[in-house]
Design an enzyme around this catalytic site. Sequence first.
Site, mmCIF file in Angstrom:
data_model
loop_
_atom_site.group_PDB
_atom_site.id
_atom_site.type_symbol
_atom_site.label_atom_id
_atom_site.label_comp_id
_atom_site.label_asym_id
_atom_site.label_seq_id
_atom_site.Cartn_x
_atom_site.Cartn_y
_atom_site.Cartn_z
ATOM 1 N N ASN A 402 6.845 4.510 4.247
ATOM 2 C CA ASN A 402 6.541 3.147 4.655
ATOM 3 C C ASN A 402 7.657 2.182 4.296
ATOM 4 O O ASN A 402 8.504 1.868 5.125
ATOM 5 C CB ASN A 402 5.200 2.718 4.045
ATOM 6 C CG ASN A 402 4.661 1.434 4.652
ATOM 7 O OD1 ASN A 402 5.371 0.735 5.357
ATOM 8 N ND2 ASN A 402 3.419 1.123 4.380
ATOM 9 N N ASP A 403 7.695 1.753 3.028
ATOM 10 C CA ASP A 403 8.651 0.716 2.641
ATOM 11 C C ASP A 403 10.103 1.068 2.977
ATOM 12 O O ASP A 403 10.890 0.187 3.331
ATOM 13 C CB ASP A 403 8.540 0.434 1.134
ATOM 14 C CG ASP A 403 7.204 -0.207 0.783
ATOM 15 O OD1 ASP A 403 6.584 -0.814 1.680
ATOM 16 O OD2 ASP A 403 6.789 -0.098 -0.384
ATOM 17 N N VAL A 404 10.456 2.357 2.878
ATOM 18 C CA VAL A 404 11.856 2.742 3.098
ATOM 19 C C VAL A 404 12.266 2.655 4.566
ATOM 20 O O VAL A 404 13.416 2.910 4.904
ATOM 21 C CB VAL A 404 12.157 4.167 2.570
ATOM 22 C CG1 VAL A 404 11.959 4.233 1.069
ATOM 23 C CG2 VAL A 404 11.326 5.208 3.278
#
Lengths: 476, 98
Positions: A402-404
Site C-alpha cells: 500500500n504505502d510504498v
Amino acid sequence: MMPDGLFGSDWDPQTVLNTTNAVYIVASILFILGLKRLAHPSTARTGNRMAAIAMLMAVVITLIDRQIVQVPWIITGIIIGAAIGTVLARQVQMTAMPQLVAVFNGFGGAASALVASAELVREQDAVDDVAAVTIMASTIIGAVTLTGSFIAFGKLQGFVASQPVLLPGRNYLNAVLLAVAIGLAIFLVFEPNTFAAFAVMGVIALALGILLVIPIGGADMPVVVALLNSYSGIAAAATGFVLENNMLIIAGSLVGASGLILTRIMTKAMNRSLANVMLGGFGAADGAAAGGAAGAVEQRPVRSVSAEDVALVLSYARSVIVVPGYGLAVAQAQHAVRELADELKSRNVSVKYAIHPVAGRMPGHMNVLLAEANVPYDELKDLDEINSEFDRTDVAIVIGANDVTNPAARTDPASPIFGMPILNVDNANAVVVLKRSMASGFAGVENELFFLEKTMMFFGDARGSVEDLVREVKAL
Amino acid sequence: MVETLLISLTVFVLAVFVGYEVITKVPPTLHTPLMSGTNAVSGIVIVGALIIAGQDFGIAGAILGVVAVALATVNVVGGFLVTDRMLQMFRRGPEDGK
C-alpha cells in the site's frame, strides 16, 4: 600457571595459548570471508558455511584450551541449545522469519549479559575499573537487546498489540531510567561488589528494552529488528572487551556494522530518521486523524473488477511487474503468485517483481518468500533497478502493498509519507491492486493510486484472488 | 589495563570498517539471510560463555555460564541452519542457468 585442560599435562601452557589464539585469528578471517561471499546469491551458501566452520573451530579450541572443569554441564547446555536451535530453524515458516530473527537476537543479547554478570561474580573484588566498565556496558546492552527483541517478537507474532503503545511522558521516563542505569553503572565501577545495585541496574535495563519497543508500530519492526541485530553484535563485542578476546570483538563488530547498515537502509527507504522511528507512535496519531477524513474519502469511486477482467488484461499484456507487500506474506500467497507468473510466461508475457526495501516485516523478507516459491532471484528487482521500467510496462499488479506505492509521496507535500521513495506503479499503462478492503495502510493515509482512472481494484484475500486469476488465465 | 583496552578498541574500530565495506556489498535480495547469518555470528559470545561456564567459581557462576552456553548455542546452531535453509532456496532463472 595454566592448569591442565583437555590437552592434559604434557602440553606446554604457552604452546596451548598460542595455538588457541592462532585458531581465533583463522576463525576471524573466515567470518570476514564468509560474509564477503554473501555479496552474491551463488556464493552465499558457502559463505554461510565458512562462518559456521569458523564458529565450530572457535568453540572446539576453546573447549580444548581452557580450564574446562564443568564438562558435563557444558555439554548439557550445548545439547539443549543445539536441539532448540535445530527445531526452530527447521520448523519456522518463511513468513515468520522476522520473529525467529528477533528471538535469536534476544538470546544472543541474553547470553552476553549473562557472561558479563558471571564475570563480575567471578572477579568480585579483583575486578579493575576498565573491566568493570566493559562488564556494565555488556550487561546493559545485552539486557536491552533481550527484552526489546521479545517485545518485537510479540508484536510480529501478534501476542503484543502491534499498534504503538504510547505511555504519557514515555520519553522522559525512558531518559530518567537510562540516566539511573548509567548512574548505577558508574557507581558499580567503583564498588563492583554491590550486587543489589547490579541487580537493580539489570532490571532497569530489561525494563528499558520493553519501553523502547512498545511505542513502535508493527510496520516499523524491520527497523527495530535490524537495530536489535546490531545491538546483539555490539553486546558480543562488549563481551570481547570484558574477556579481552579479539575474536569476539571482531565478530561482534561485523554484526554491529551489518545491523546498523540495514537500519540505515530501512529508515532511508521510509524517509524517516532513526530517532523518528525509535520515538515511536508513527501511524497512531496520524491514523486517528486520517480515519476521520477517510469516512469522507471512501465515497470516491474506485473501479472494482472481477478475476476474469484482470486475467484478460494480464494475458494480453507484454510485460507485467508484480509488486508484493506484507499482505502477500500474511496470506501465504507466494506460491500462487509464482504459478500465475509461470502461466503468464508461457504466454510470452515478461514478468518481473519490484521489491521495496521496507516491503514485509524485515529487510529482504519478500525476496525470501518468493525464493521459497521458486521465483528465480534475477527476476527480483529493487527500487532503483525497476523504477524506470514502470512507464514501459503494460500492467503493474500490486499484491498486499500500500504505502510504498502511494504517489502522494512524490506529489503531496502535506502527506505524512511525502518524500519517501516509492515504486512508481502509477507510471504503468494499467494498474491492478489486489486488496482486502479500502482500509488505509500503516501510515494511515489514503492511497491516491486506488482512485486513478487506470487502476483496477480486485478485492479479496490475496491468496484466493491470485488462485482465481491462475484459473481464469488458464481458461482463456 | 588501559593498554589492553586501547588494543581492544583498535581491533574494534578496524573491524567496524571491515564490516562496513563487506556488508554494503550484500544485495538487498539477501538481506534476510544476511540478518540471520550475522545473527548466528553474534552467537560468538558462546566462546565467552564456555570460558565462564568452564571455570569453577561456585554454583551461581556455573548456572549463569551454562544458561549462557545454551542460549548462545540456540543462536549459533539455529542461525546458521536457518540461513542455510534460506540460501538453498535462492536459484537463478532457467535462461541464465545455461
